[in-house]
Design a protein around this motif. Sequence first.
Motif, PDB file in Angstrom:
ATOM      1  N   ASP A  37      10.359   6.517   0.583  1.00 17.67           N
ATOM      2  CA  ASP A  37       9.760   5.883   1.760  1.00 17.67           C
ATOM      3  C   ASP A  37       8.923   6.875   2.571  1.00 17.67           C
ATOM      4  O   ASP A  37       7.815   6.565   3.004  1.00 17.67           O
ATOM      5  N   GLY A  38       9.464   8.069   2.752  1.00 12.46           N
ATOM      6  CA  GLY A  38       8.759   9.087   3.531  1.00 12.46           C
ATOM      7  C   GLY A  38       7.469   9.530   2.861  1.00 12.46           C
ATOM      8  O   GLY A  38       6.458   9.791   3.521  1.00 12.46           O
ATOM      9  N   THR A  39       7.489   9.588   1.528  1.00 15.81           N
ATOM     10  CA  THR A  39       6.293   9.981   0.784  1.00 15.81           C
ATOM     11  C   THR A  39       5.189   8.946   0.971  1.00 15.81           C
ATOM     12  O   THR A  39       4.024   9.296   1.167  1.00 15.81           O
ATOM     13  N   PHE A  40       5.560   7.652   0.924  1.00 17.58           N
ATOM     14  CA  PHE A  40       4.564   6.592   1.158  1.00 17.58           C
ATOM     15  C   PHE A  40       3.946   6.749   2.550  1.00 17.58           C
ATOM     16  O   PHE A  40       2.741   6.666   2.732  1.00 17.58           O
ATOM     17  N   LEU A  45      -0.211   4.639  -6.960  1.00 15.23           N
ATOM     18  CA  LEU A  45      -1.575   5.113  -7.194  1.00 15.23           C
ATOM     19  C   LEU A  45      -2.475   3.985  -7.687  1.00 15.23           C
ATOM     20  O   LEU A  45      -3.654   3.925  -7.350  1.00 15.23           O
ATOM     21  N   ALA A  46      -1.904   3.069  -8.488  1.00 17.46           N
ATOM     22  CA  ALA A  46      -2.688   1.950  -9.003  1.00 17.46           C
ATOM     23  C   ALA A  46      -2.917   0.883  -7.932  1.00 17.46           C
ATOM     24  O   ALA A  46      -3.953   0.217  -7.934  1.00 17.46           O
ATOM     25  N   ARG A  47      -1.960   0.694  -7.007  1.00 17.99           N
ATOM     26  CA  ARG A  47      -2.067  -0.332  -5.972  1.00 17.99           C
ATOM     27  C   ARG A  47      -1.731   0.245  -4.598  1.00 17.99           C
ATOM     28  O   ARG A  47      -0.700  -0.068  -4.010  1.00 17.99           O
ATOM     29  N   PRO A  48      -2.584   1.124  -4.062  1.00 17.13           N
ATOM     30  CA  PRO A  48      -2.269   1.727  -2.760  1.00 17.13           C
ATOM     31  C   PRO A  48      -2.146   0.693  -1.644  1.00 17.13           C
ATOM     32  O   PRO A  48      -1.462   0.921  -0.651  1.00 17.13           O
ATOM     33  N   ASP A  49      -2.792  -0.464  -1.834  1.00 15.94           N
ATOM     34  CA  ASP A  49      -2.687  -1.509  -0.816  1.00 15.94           C
ATOM     35  C   ASP A  49      -1.254  -2.015  -0.675  1.00 15.94           C
ATOM     36  O   ASP A  49      -0.816  -2.368   0.420  1.00 15.94           O
ATOM     37  N   LEU A  50      -0.493  -2.012  -1.771  1.00 13.54           N
ATOM     38  CA  LEU A  50       0.907  -2.440  -1.693  1.00 13.54           C
ATOM     39  C   LEU A  50       1.732  -1.465  -0.859  1.00 13.54           C
ATOM     40  O   LEU A  50       2.599  -1.879  -0.102  1.00 13.54           O
ATOM     41  N   ALA A  51       1.480  -0.179  -1.021  1.00 16.88           N
ATOM     42  CA  ALA A  51       2.210   0.825  -0.233  1.00 16.88           C
ATOM     43  C   ALA A  51       1.900   0.648   1.253  1.00 16.88           C
ATOM     44  O   ALA A  51       2.790   0.722   2.105  1.00 16.88           O
ATOM     45  N   ARG A  52       0.634   0.393   1.580  1.00 19.02           N
ATOM     46  CA  ARG A  52       0.259   0.179   2.985  1.00 19.02           C
ATOM     47  C   ARG A  52       0.896  -1.101   3.515  1.00 19.02           C
ATOM     48  O   ARG A  52       1.361  -1.142   4.653  1.00 19.02           O
ATOM     49  N   ALA A  53       0.942  -2.159   2.692  1.00 24.52           N
ATOM     50  CA  ALA A  53       1.576  -3.412   3.108  1.00 24.52           C
ATOM     51  C   ALA A  53       3.076  -3.201   3.332  1.00 24.52           C
ATOM     52  O   ALA A  53       3.667  -3.787   4.243  1.00 24.52           O
ATOM     53  N   PHE A  54       3.689  -2.342   2.516  1.00 29.48           N
ATOM     54  CA  PHE A  54       5.112  -2.034   2.685  1.00 29.48           C
ATOM     55  C   PHE A  54       5.355  -1.383   4.046  1.00 29.48           C
ATOM     56  O   PHE A  54       6.317  -1.701   4.742  1.00 29.48           O
ATOM     57  N   ILE A  55       4.471  -0.472   4.435  1.00 31.88           N
ATOM     58  CA  ILE A  55       4.601   0.181   5.734  1.00 31.88           C
ATOM     59  C   ILE A  55       4.421  -0.839   6.856  1.00 31.88           C
ATOM     60  O   ILE A  55       5.147  -0.840   7.845  1.00 31.88           O
ATOM     61  N   GLU A  56       3.473  -1.755   6.685  1.00 32.16           N
ATOM     62  CA  GLU A  56       3.282  -2.843   7.655  1.00 32.16           C
ATOM     63  C   GLU A  56       4.548  -3.685   7.765  1.00 32.16           C
ATOM     64  O   GLU A  56       4.945  -4.096   8.843  1.00 32.16           O
ATOM     65  N   PHE A  57       5.176  -3.945   6.611  1.00 31.78           N
ATOM     66  CA  PHE A  57       6.388  -4.747   6.618  1.00 31.78           C
ATOM     67  C   PHE A  57       7.488  -4.060   7.420  1.00 31.78           C
ATOM     68  O   PHE A  57       8.193  -4.696   8.199  1.00 31.78           O
ATOM     69  N   GLY A  58       7.643  -2.747   7.234  1.00 26.78           N
ATOM     70  CA  GLY A  58       8.657  -2.003   7.979  1.00 26.78           C
ATOM     71  C   GLY A  58       8.438  -2.111   9.470  1.00 26.78           C
ATOM     72  O   GLY A  58       9.379  -2.322  10.246  1.00 26.78           O
ATOM     73  N   SER A  59       7.195  -2.006   9.878  1.00 24.03           N
ATOM     74  CA  SER A  59       6.857  -2.126  11.296  1.00 24.03           C
ATOM     75  C   SER A  59       7.190  -3.522  11.828  1.00 24.03           C
ATOM     76  O   SER A  59       7.745  -3.676  12.916  1.00 24.03           O
ATOM     77  N   LEU A  60       6.857  -4.538  11.041  1.00 27.14           N
ATOM     78  CA  LEU A  60       7.131  -5.921  11.453  1.00 27.14           C
ATOM     79  C   LEU A  60       8.631  -6.194  11.498  1.00 27.14           C
ATOM     80  O   LEU A  60       9.125  -6.847  12.434  1.00 27.14           O
ATOM     81  N   ALA A  61       9.366  -5.691  10.518  1.00 30.33           N
ATOM     82  CA  ALA A  61      10.812  -5.934  10.451  1.00 30.33           C
ATOM     83  C   ALA A  61      11.553  -5.320  11.631  1.00 30.33           C
ATOM     84  O   ALA A  61      12.620  -5.797  12.017  1.00 30.33           O
TER      85      ALA A  61
END
Length: 197
Positions: A165-168, A98-114
């Motif tokens: 992970d699914g919640t993010f 909640l404090a850093r939603p950009d990190l959660a979005r970056a995590f999803i980007e990372f999963g896609s890239l990986a």
Amino acid sequence: MTKHLTKDQRRSELLHAAVSCFAEQGYHETTMDDVVRAAGVSKGSLYWYFKSKRDLFLCLIELWFGELGQFLDGVIEQDLPAGERLRLIGETVENSVLARPDLARAFIEFGSLAMRDTALKFWFADVYKTNLGMIRRLIEEGIAQGEFRAVDPGVLAQLIVAMFDGTFMQRELVRGDPASALRLRDLIETLLGLLRP
């Protein structure tokens, strides 16, 4: 007047700018020029710390996973009942997202890239196994102390990690919909209710 920052402060500032760019535009659409603009530095300064966009992104993810791993390790080692430690994990992760939603979005980007980058996939698999092992150990302690009913600790650890992970993912895909509100605490409470002997 130019800000005089230490090397660590400058690196942190660049990573902070980068996570916003990756979260907003995605990995493939973000350029090093975007990060330069967001950080308000010269291109040379950025390349002094990071040799490529991939290097920058990986440093960001390593930092995030490193902090998560240290946090999990610290919680697991606390002298609290297993359920309380699970609650603490859910609450802290929820507050962090909640404090850093950009990190959660970056995590999803990372999963896609990986998914398309073998080296990143292997790196992620190692981190995943480590974190999964810590959660599994916590569940095993809860079972041994009679706090949780007997379940397969490996399967339950996988379920908990998948729940996070699914919640993010849900939160980002249906952002704005009340059903997408981050409710890790509620999910953990429901899970603990099901685990009671």
